[in-house]
Design an enzyme around this catalytic site. Structure first.
Site, PDB file in Angstrom:
ATOM      1  N   HIS A 184       0.829  -1.207   0.000  1.00 27.24           N
ATOM      2  CA  HIS A 184       0.000   0.000   0.000  1.00 27.24           C
ATOM      3  C   HIS A 184       0.865   1.259   0.000  1.00 27.24           C
ATOM      4  O   HIS A 184       2.079   1.204   0.227  1.00 27.24           O
ATOM      5  CB  HIS A 184      -0.927   0.001   1.212  1.00 27.24           C
ATOM      6  CG  HIS A 184      -2.291   0.547   0.916  1.00 27.24           C
ATOM      7  ND1 HIS A 184      -2.525   1.479  -0.077  1.00 27.24           N
ATOM      8  CD2 HIS A 184      -3.512   0.301   1.466  1.00 27.24           C
ATOM      9  CE1 HIS A 184      -3.806   1.780  -0.110  1.00 27.24           C
ATOM     10  NE2 HIS A 184      -4.433   1.070   0.812  1.00 27.24           N
ATOM     11  N   GLU A 189      -4.021   0.563 -13.792  1.00 27.96           N
ATOM     12  CA  GLU A 189      -5.075   1.582 -13.796  1.00 27.96           C
ATOM     13  C   GLU A 189      -4.385   2.881 -13.406  1.00 27.96           C
ATOM     14  O   GLU A 189      -4.011   3.087 -12.258  1.00 27.96           O
ATOM     15  CB  GLU A 189      -6.189   1.210 -12.820  1.00 27.96           C
ATOM     16  CG  GLU A 189      -7.462   2.029 -13.021  1.00 27.96           C
ATOM     17  CD  GLU A 189      -7.520   3.275 -12.161  1.00 27.96           C
ATOM     18  OE1 GLU A 189      -7.217   4.370 -12.698  1.00 27.96           O
ATOM     19  OE2 GLU A 189      -7.859   3.169 -10.985  1.00 27.96           O
ATOM     20  N   CYS A 212      -9.140   9.485  -9.915  1.00 30.40           N
ATOM     21  CA  CYS A 212      -8.643   9.261 -11.278  1.00 30.40           C
ATOM     22  C   CYS A 212      -9.750   9.473 -12.295  1.00 30.40           C
ATOM     23  O   CYS A 212      -9.587  10.212 -13.267  1.00 30.40           O
ATOM     24  CB  CYS A 212      -8.077   7.847 -11.411  1.00 30.40           C
ATOM     25  SG  CYS A 212      -6.636   7.527 -10.388  1.00 30.40           S
ATOM     26  N   GLU A 216      -3.143  15.916 -15.975  1.00 32.05           N
ATOM     27  CA  GLU A 216      -4.105  15.581 -14.928  1.00 32.05           C
ATOM     28  C   GLU A 216      -3.872  16.487 -13.728  1.00 32.05           C
ATOM     29  O   GLU A 216      -2.758  16.575 -13.216  1.00 32.05           O
ATOM     30  CB  GLU A 216      -3.959  14.120 -14.507  1.00 32.05           C
ATOM     31  CG  GLU A 216      -4.917  13.736 -13.393  1.00 32.05           C
ATOM     32  CD  GLU A 216      -4.808  12.275 -12.974  1.00 32.05           C
ATOM     33  OE1 GLU A 216      -5.819  11.708 -12.538  1.00 32.05           O
ATOM     34  OE2 GLU A 216      -3.696  11.714 -13.081  1.00 32.05           O
TER      35      GLU A 216
END
Length: 463
Positions: free
Chosen positions: A162, A235, A269, A366
């Site tokens: 993580h 992803e 996202c 982004e």
């Protein structure tokens, strides 16, 4: 023993206050080896468990998640600043995910007949082994479980690496799996540095890799998985278009755009990042959107009244502010916000940029925070061209009252998901993933169950 790399601890810092709330020592090579051994040993037993029993464990996981839902939600809010109402909703969504796969997942793994004469050939879906998952902080539980649940149902084991700032959430998830009756090794937490991740990818005990994160991280992980001849699912980022045509229900479009852009403090996202509005309604939409954005409550993420909390990391707030400043210098108009909020917390004011063009920073890059960019399109064809003019291809939204027009536009968009008269979501019933630099592979639905399976042909009595 020394840690695998120079850093010694993963730190969790409360972004609302700047205070350190957790320090987790990185594991050394011996601990990494032990983790992979546990995952490998558990796989040998788990893969032979009947599907019905694996599904029962997922049903139990849903109950375990609900039992410790408040503790998990509070941990999410403490570690990365998600407003508490949204954090609670995240845990409930994970419980529903587990229930859904417990009910529907086994059928997705049933032997699949082929078109071979007399039905003597079929496809069996066999698990691959321990799967290494490198996960982000923005949805500390959902991002993990939407991959872990179908992966475990398929008979694999799951090794979670993580994000360093949400390790408290990682260990609470492990506790939930234990409470649900999952044996040791089925869901493992691996607290290592980048060097440790590389060692794990190269290790023959890891069968495949999945990552949710930045394009840069995806390129690095993808290259390492490729060098080891291991499948990976990526992803990555998104700069999703949110198209509003002249005939759209403007109030509905504005409401969806505000949620789609500012939920999770804009750190999503698949989100409404580029608001591409047809010229006939761009002024009306902009006025409504700015006013609705102005009404958002920003503040203490532990308050149930807060909708926009702090950004998760201080370095990412600095990066976001630089992108906003670059876009303004390139000629955009600032209608709301546009700056860091003074004080100890890591807050960035909800921001609206107008008059954005396809040559500006906020169009091309982004922006992972509470910043919306409004772009005017001459007509529907121009809106499609603007939408596709991106290196990303995660999701898109289309707002129009004309369903035939929506379908025609959807046929042209280069994204993994399209939502008509709605903002983007992830849902276990449908596949989730992107194209172009938004990555490859799919999570959720039957695609997510089968991604880490060997589609094995079994042909009986072939003549």
């Amino acid at each position: 023993m020394n840690a695998i790399a120079h850093q010694t601890h993963a730190l969790s810092i409360n972004p609302a206050t700047g205070e350190t709330v957790g320090s987790y020592p990185y594991e050394n090579e011996s601990q990494l080896d032990a983790t992979l051994n546990r995952a490998t040993a558990a796989f040998r037993t788990w893969r032979r468990q009947p599907l019905s029993q694996r599904a029962e464990r997922l049903q139990a996981l849903a109950g375990a998640l609900r039992e410790q839902a408040e503790a998990m939600a509070q941990m999410i809010t403490l570690e990365m600043g998600k407003p508490i109402v949204q954090a609670r909703a995240e845990i409930e969504k994970c419980a529903q995910l587990s229930e859904w796969y417990a009910a529907h997942g086994p059928a997705m793994l049933a032997a699949e007949p082929t078109l071979v004469d007399n039905g003597s050939a079929h496809i069996e879906y066999r698990p691959l082994g321990p799967i290494l998952a490198v996960m982000p902080w923005n949805f500390p539980v959902w991002q993990v479980l939407r991959g872990a649940v179908p992966t475990l149902l398929a008979g694999n084991t799951y090794v979670l690496k993580h994000a360093p700032n949400v390790m408290g959430s990682a260990y609470l998830m492990k506790a939930a799996f234990h409470k649900a009756g999952f044996a040791e090794g089925l869901f493992e937490v691996l607290n290592v540095t980048q060097d440790g991740v590389s060692k794990a990818i190269a290790d023959p005990r890891i069968a495949a890799v999945t990552l949710t994160g930045s394009v840069r991280a995806g390129m690095a992980i993808g290259a390492q998985a490729g060098a080891a001849l291991k499948k990976c699912v990526l992803e990555l980022g998104g700069c999703d278009p949110f198209i509003v045509l002249n005939d759209a229900d403007l109030d509905a479009a504005v409401q969806a755009a505000v949620i789609g852009r500012f939920q999770n403090s804009g750190q999503v996202c698949a989100a409404a990042k580029r608001l591409i509005i047809e010229a006939g309604v761009v002024d009306a939409f902009t006025a409504k959107f700015v006013e609705a954005s102005r009404q958002l409550v920003m503040g203490d993420p532990t308050s149930t009244h807060t909708y926009v909390g702090p950004m998760a990391r201080f370095d990412l707030r600095d990066e976001l502010h630089g992108q906003v400043q670059d876009t303004l210098a390139e000629g955009a108009t600032l209608l709301l916000g546009g700056d860091k909020v003074p004080g100890a917390g890591n807050y960035y004011a909800p921001t609206v940029l107008a008059d954005v063009t396809d040559q500006m920073t906020s169009f091309k890059q982004e922006l992972f925070g509470p910043v919306a960019s409004i772009i005017s399109a001459r007509d529907a064809d121009h809106a499609v061209a603007l939408a596709n003019d991106s290196e990303f291809g995660l999701t898109a939204s289309i707002f129009t009252r004309d369903s035939a027009k929506a379908r025609a536009i959807a046929d042209q968009l280069e994204t993994g998901g399209i939502f008509v008269n709605a903002f983007s979501v992830s849902d276990p019933r449908v596949a989730f993933g992107g194209v172009k630099k938004s990555g490859f592979g799919r999570e959720l639905s039957h695609f997510g169950v089968r991604e880490f399976c060997n589609a094995q042909t079994v042909w009986l009595d072939r003549k």
